[in-house]
Motif scaffolding. Structure first.
Motif, short mmCIF file in Angstrom:
data_model
loop_
_atom_site.label_atom_id
_atom_site.label_comp_id
_atom_site.label_asym_id
_atom_site.label_seq_id
_atom_site.Cartn_x
_atom_site.Cartn_y
_atom_site.Cartn_z
N LYS A 213 29.51 -60.30 -12.32
CA LYS A 213 30.11 -59.47 -13.37
C LYS A 213 29.04 -58.95 -14.33
O LYS A 213 29.02 -57.77 -14.67
N LEU A 214 28.19 -59.86 -14.79
CA LEU A 214 27.17 -59.49 -15.76
C LEU A 214 26.16 -58.49 -15.19
O LEU A 214 25.75 -57.57 -15.89
N LEU B 144 25.86 -50.90 -15.72
CA LEU B 144 26.74 -49.82 -16.18
C LEU B 144 26.49 -49.48 -17.65
O LEU B 144 26.40 -48.31 -18.02
N VAL B 145 26.36 -50.48 -18.48
CA VAL B 145 26.22 -50.26 -19.92
C VAL B 145 24.85 -49.68 -20.28
O VAL B 145 24.75 -48.83 -21.16
N GLN B 146 23.80 -50.11 -19.59
CA GLN B 146 22.46 -49.62 -19.95
C GLN B 146 22.31 -48.13 -19.69
O GLN B 146 21.50 -47.49 -20.33
N THR B 147 23.11 -47.55 -18.82
CA THR B 147 23.01 -46.11 -18.58
C THR B 147 23.76 -45.29 -19.63
O THR B 147 23.55 -44.09 -19.75
N LEU B 148 24.65 -45.95 -20.38
CA LEU B 148 25.47 -45.22 -21.35
C LEU B 148 24.64 -44.55 -22.44
O LEU B 148 24.95 -43.44 -22.85
N PHE B 149 23.61 -45.22 -22.90
CA PHE B 149 22.76 -44.64 -23.94
C PHE B 149 22.22 -43.28 -23.48
O PHE B 149 22.26 -42.31 -24.24
N PHE B 150 21.75 -43.22 -22.25
CA PHE B 150 21.16 -41.99 -21.72
C PHE B 150 22.22 -40.90 -21.55
O PHE B 150 21.97 -39.74 -21.84
N LYS B 151 23.41 -41.30 -21.10
CA LYS B 151 24.48 -40.31 -20.91
C LYS B 151 25.00 -39.79 -22.24
O LYS B 151 25.20 -38.59 -22.40
N PHE B 152 25.23 -40.67 -23.18
CA PHE B 152 25.84 -40.27 -24.44
C PHE B 152 24.86 -39.58 -25.40
O PHE B 152 25.28 -38.86 -26.29
N THR B 153 23.57 -39.80 -25.22
CA THR B 153 22.59 -39.15 -26.10
C THR B 153 22.03 -37.87 -25.48
O THR B 153 21.23 -37.18 -26.11
N GLY B 154 22.46 -37.56 -24.26
CA GLY B 154 21.98 -36.35 -23.61
C GLY B 154 20.52 -36.42 -23.21
O GLY B 154 19.79 -35.44 -23.32
N ALA B 155 20.11 -37.59 -22.73
CA ALA B 155 18.73 -37.76 -22.29
C ALA B 155 18.39 -36.75 -21.19
O ALA B 155 19.25 -36.36 -20.39
N ALA C 129 35.24 -49.32 -17.31
CA ALA C 129 35.07 -50.24 -16.18
C ALA C 129 34.36 -51.51 -16.63
O ALA C 129 34.76 -52.63 -16.27
N SER C 130 33.33 -51.37 -17.45
CA SER C 130 32.56 -52.53 -17.93
C SER C 130 33.44 -53.48 -18.74
O SER C 130 33.39 -54.70 -18.55
N ILE C 131 34.24 -52.92 -19.62
CA ILE C 131 35.13 -53.75 -20.44
C ILE C 131 36.15 -54.46 -19.55
O ILE C 131 36.37 -55.66 -19.69
N LEU C 132 36.74 -53.71 -18.63
CA LEU C 132 37.76 -54.30 -17.75
C LEU C 132 37.18 -55.40 -16.85
O LEU C 132 37.84 -56.41 -16.60
N LEU D 257 40.78 -54.34 -11.64
CA LEU D 257 40.90 -52.93 -12.02
C LEU D 257 39.54 -52.35 -12.41
O LEU D 257 39.17 -51.26 -11.97
N GLY D 258 38.78 -53.10 -13.19
CA GLY D 258 37.44 -52.65 -13.58
C GLY D 258 36.50 -52.52 -12.40
O GLY D 258 35.73 -51.57 -12.31
N ALA D 259 36.58 -53.49 -11.48
CA ALA D 259 35.73 -53.46 -10.29
C ALA D 259 36.09 -52.26 -9.40
O ALA D 259 35.20 -51.61 -8.84
N LEU D 260 37.36 -51.96 -9.28
CA LEU D 260 37.78 -50.79 -8.48
C LEU D 260 37.29 -49.50 -9.13
O LEU D 260 36.83 -48.59 -8.44
N LEU D 261 37.37 -49.44 -10.44
CA LEU D 261 36.88 -48.27 -11.18
C LEU D 261 35.37 -48.14 -11.00
O LEU D 261 34.85 -47.05 -10.75
N GLY D 262 34.66 -49.24 -11.12
CA GLY D 262 33.22 -49.25 -10.92
C GLY D 262 32.84 -48.88 -9.50
O GLY D 262 31.88 -48.13 -9.26
#
Length: 129
Positions: free
Chosen positions: A11-12, A18-29, A56-59, A68-73
């Motif tokens: 899980k971790l 998944l979470v480490q890529t969010l910074f790049f996506k949300f900041t428009g890297a 997905a990460s939260i789920l 559900l989170g694993a299916l989304l991921g």
């Protein structure tokens, strides 16, 4: 695969990737913008996939919703892998295939989680959490 420690490690791994890529996506890297521009879905695809990966990460971390989170991921990473194979290439902007490898690792982690939770699939289909 009923070893709870192993499952939490899986899980971790999935969640950290998944979470480490969010910074790049949300900041428009630059690399994220390049990828989603090449796919023809910038900026909505970049931001939308980030939101889906966050959900997905939260789920995945909540025991009742791990399946559900694993299916989304799993679906998100399948899309990423197909995008790499058919549009982007394995090596994106000289990253040595790192993004592709991370997508494969995350997909495998999600597959393990789905397999571990397969007994919950009938309840999921009946919308029982």
């Amino acid at each position: 695969m009923k070893n709870p420690t192993f499952i939490w490690i899986i899980k971790l791994i999935a969640v950290i990737i998944l979470v480490q890529t969010l910074f790049f996506k949300f900041t428009g890297a630059e690399e994220s913008v390049y990828i989603f521009t090449k796919l023809g879905i910038e900026p909505f695809g970049r931001i939308g996939s980030g939101v889906v990966e966050l959900i997905a990460s939260i789920l995945i971390l909540i025991p009742r919703t791990t399946l559900l989170g694993a299916l989304l991921g799993l679906g998100t990473m399948a899309g990423a892998i197909f995008s790499h194979i058919f549009v982007l290439g394995i090596d994106v902007q000289n990253d040595g295939g790192t993004l592709f490898a991370l997508a494969v690792i995350t997909l495998l982690c999600c597959l393990i989680l789905v397999y571990n939770q397969k007994h919950k699939i009938p309840d999921l289909l009946r919308l029982k959490f």
